[in-house]
Design an enzyme around this catalytic site. Structure first.
Site, mmCIF file in Angstrom:
data_model
loop_
_atom_site.group_PDB
_atom_site.id
_atom_site.type_symbol
_atom_site.label_atom_id
_atom_site.label_comp_id
_atom_site.label_asym_id
_atom_site.label_seq_id
_atom_site.Cartn_x
_atom_site.Cartn_y
_atom_site.Cartn_z
ATOM 1 C CB THR A 139 -0.872 0.000 1.270
ATOM 2 O OG1 THR A 139 -1.630 -1.198 1.315
ATOM 3 C CG2 THR A 139 -1.800 1.193 1.303
ATOM 4 N NE ARG A 171 -8.192 -8.009 2.055
ATOM 5 C CZ ARG A 171 -7.209 -7.133 2.178
ATOM 6 N NH1 ARG A 171 -6.831 -6.426 1.145
ATOM 7 N NH2 ARG A 171 -6.590 -6.985 3.340
ATOM 8 C CG ASP A 176 -6.000 -1.065 6.204
ATOM 9 O OD1 ASP A 176 -5.552 -1.942 5.437
ATOM 10 O OD2 ASP A 176 -5.300 -0.145 6.657
ATOM 11 C CB THR A 216 0.915 0.154 4.738
ATOM 12 O OG1 THR A 216 1.311 -1.016 4.008
ATOM 13 C CG2 THR A 216 2.072 0.568 5.634
ATOM 14 N N GLY A 276 -4.874 -5.707 6.450
ATOM 15 C CA GLY A 276 -6.024 -4.830 6.562
ATOM 16 C C GLY A 276 -7.116 -5.307 7.485
#
Length: 312
Positions: free
Chosen positions: A177, A205, A208, A228, A231
């Site tokens: 991320t 899926r 976060d 990061t 999640g």
């Protein structure tokens, strides 16, 4: 506010946390990642140095990271189990707590720009899939062929996961991320996060990153956060909001709040990290993994990029 404080600004960025160690990353590869982080920092700094907004700065920094195939966001995003790229992003403006998020994108070149357009021009906070892309087309968001996102290394990682039956986690536990947080010269904070998710993810899926309060949050009363990591754990902990709440209600510093909340994520069994920017211009990193691609700068002369936990 004094003249000196009016000129303050700060920015922090990340390109993911995970199992990066010096013994598995030679110096040439380390240099590539640090150069990519420097490019993203430069993009954000260019905005802040001219008195631009924190929101413009984090958007510019994340676009630079999305366009770089080293990171799991935009170009270079990981593949789902079915061999496609599904992208998520979110932004939040600490001035008004306005927010925008989008998930399951397959044709939007820079997902952070769609998330920002959702925030600024739409009636909702969170859009997904075909509907999100329809909204983007209606507002002139740049699209691309899905092949733009595909890279040979990410395809190799998917095949490795399938052949070794490694489950649903990223190969090598690299959470790629990307994100940025900033405080501008007016003392406003903003956050932006973008991701391709987990290698081999299934069933639509969502992690976060696009979830406001989990992977992304900004509030001028406390701080801006981009996260990061794994999640599912960050969603359960409400990581980004929790850090801000500890700062606002308990009076903790950015570093203290970030360290505490990442500790709680670890206690749940989760790995990852956060970057934080506060309205006083301070920034913080916290992570419980061997490394996190990260960088930060401010108007007082701080400028650094790092990868490994022992880099300071």
């Amino acid at each position: 506010m004094t003249q000196a404080s009016k000129k303050r600004w700060s920015i922090a960025i990340h390109g993911g946390a995970g199992s990066m160690r010096p013994e598995i990353m030679d110096e040439a590869l380390q240099a590539e990642y640090k150069a990519a982080l420097d490019t993203a920092l430069d993009a954000g700094i260019a905005v802040l140095e001219k008195g631009g907004s924190a929101m413009d700065a984090v958007t510019a920094a994340v676009i630079a990271l999305e366009d770089d195939p080293h990171f799991n966001a935009g170009r270079g995003a990981v593949f789902t189990y079915n061999g496609v790229n599904e992208l998520d992003a979110a932004v939040m403006d600490g001035r008004t707590r306005a927010a925008g998020a989008a998930s399951g994108l397959r044709h939007v070149k820079n997902p952070v720009t769609l998330a920002r357009t959702v925030m600024e021009k739409g009636p909702h906070v969170f859009l997904s899939g075909a509907g999100a892309e329809e909204f983007g087309r209606d507002h002139g968001i740049e699209t691309c062929d899905p092949d733009w996102f595909a890279t040979p290394e990410r395809w190799r990682q998917l095949q490795e996961l399938k052949q070794k039956k490694l489950g649903w986690f990223d190969v090598d536990l690299k959470y790629g991320t990307v994100g940025a947080v900033a405080c501008d010269a007016q003392g406003h904070v903003a956050a932006a996060t973008s991701t391709g998710g987990l290698t081999g993810k299934r069933w639509g899926r969502i992690g976060d990153s696009p979830v406001i309060g989990a992977g992304t949050y900004a509030d001028d009363r406390s701080c801006a956060v981009s996260a990061t990591g794994a999640g599912e754990f960050f969603i359960r902990e409400g990581v980004a909001h929790e850090i801000g709440a500890r700062m606002r209600l308990a009076g903790e510093s950015a570093q203290q709040a970030a360290d505490t909340v990442i500790g709680e994520v670890g206690a749940l069994g989760g790995d990852g990290g956060v970057i934080v920017a506060a309205p006083d211009g301070s920034t913080a990193f916290a992570f419980n993994t061997p490394g996190m691609y990260r960088g930060r700068a401010d108007n007082a002369g701080l400028r650094e990029v790092a990868i490994f936990a022992d880099a300071g």
